[in-house]
Enzyme design. Sequence first.
Site: not given
Length: 392
Positions: A136, A337
């Site tokens: 990120h 996920s």
Amino acid sequence: MKPLFPEELLADIPPMPALPPAASARIADFLSEMERQAATFVGYPCAQDFDYSEITPLLRYSLNNVGDPFGESIYRQNTFAFEREVVAFFQKHLRAPAGETWGYTTAGGTEGNLYGLYLARELYPNGMVYYSEHTHYSAAKIVRVLGARSIMIRGREDGEIDYDDLRETLKIHRDVPPIILANIGTTMHGAIDDLGKIRAMLKELAIARYYIHADAALSGMILPWVADPQPFGFDAGIDSIAVSGHKFIGSPMPCGVALARRTHVDRVARSVEYVGCMDTTIAGSRNALSPLILWSAIQRRGEAGLRARAVECFSLADRAIAKFKAAGIYAWRHKNSNTVVFPRPGPEVLARWQIAPSRDIAHIITMPHVTRAMIDAVVADVATSLHQPKGT
Ligand SMILES: Cc1ncc(COP(=O)(O)O)c(C=O)c1O
């Protein structure tokens, strides 16, 4: 003097002026606009299946969780008691050994990452931060803020860190302790860096002094509920972890939880007379409503509810993949996920469905508020966009 009752002490507070009609209308319009936007909210990992209206009466108080939630503050209008229970819930499910970690509620995953890397930098002032290119964007900013040295490691196409590049880079810098920011669910691919492999690598290179911070913004509250999770918690050798509260759990305001080994936290704790407790957090004044919200979600859903929600997210993700397949589009997700990756469609589709792309891929994230109808519509739009003859 006879002590007065609270009502007597509060009697003279002037009422707040009413909202002017034009301002009320503006809020009503904004609410309608948010309702419209909610119907296409499939691109970000923020759950929107909640209603915490029980906290509305508390909006009348200046609540503030300034200071260490495990201390006693002079500022008593706090939600420390709730915050401690939230932290305990996260400690349990992020597999923290009893009594060996400390934590607090943050403003979000970014603050949790800052906290973890701050503790690491205090422990190893000359340490080198390693993170993959799929990390990120907060990581690059945080190392700049901390003035820490860092190296970006190549990422695999599926979003995991390139372990060969990490090994080679670690080898070159064996004289400085590594501070590894491991992704437990990358932003774009939902990929999980293999903590077992990373620790085996450190052992093989005879690196004994290191720090591992786990960025588990979304997956940190998904992996506890799956039958066969990848290593993700303190039992996998991490030193600290950051999880967002507004992602899997869901909150109307950004928030998160940061946990770290207590020995690291003790190094940075300072006593502050102004608030009468220890200063162990990044922010001074802290949101006191977000602990209440997380606490309420935990009370309402419980472990079983969160587990069922994760199962639903995966089943919706599989449905999306099947729909993409039926439309002739290859889409996929990592094990455990709910981030469904597919080829990048045109800008009109990205804008309509609030989808952030990266290079040649895009994703939808099947959070609990995402409906089957939303999935069907988004797949149809992506298919139209991708099957359009080039140049039209
Ligand atoms: C992997 C990852 N880490 C950190 C963050 C930052 O979290 P926040 O937006 O809660 O600050 C995000 C946000 O999407 C993320 O996906």
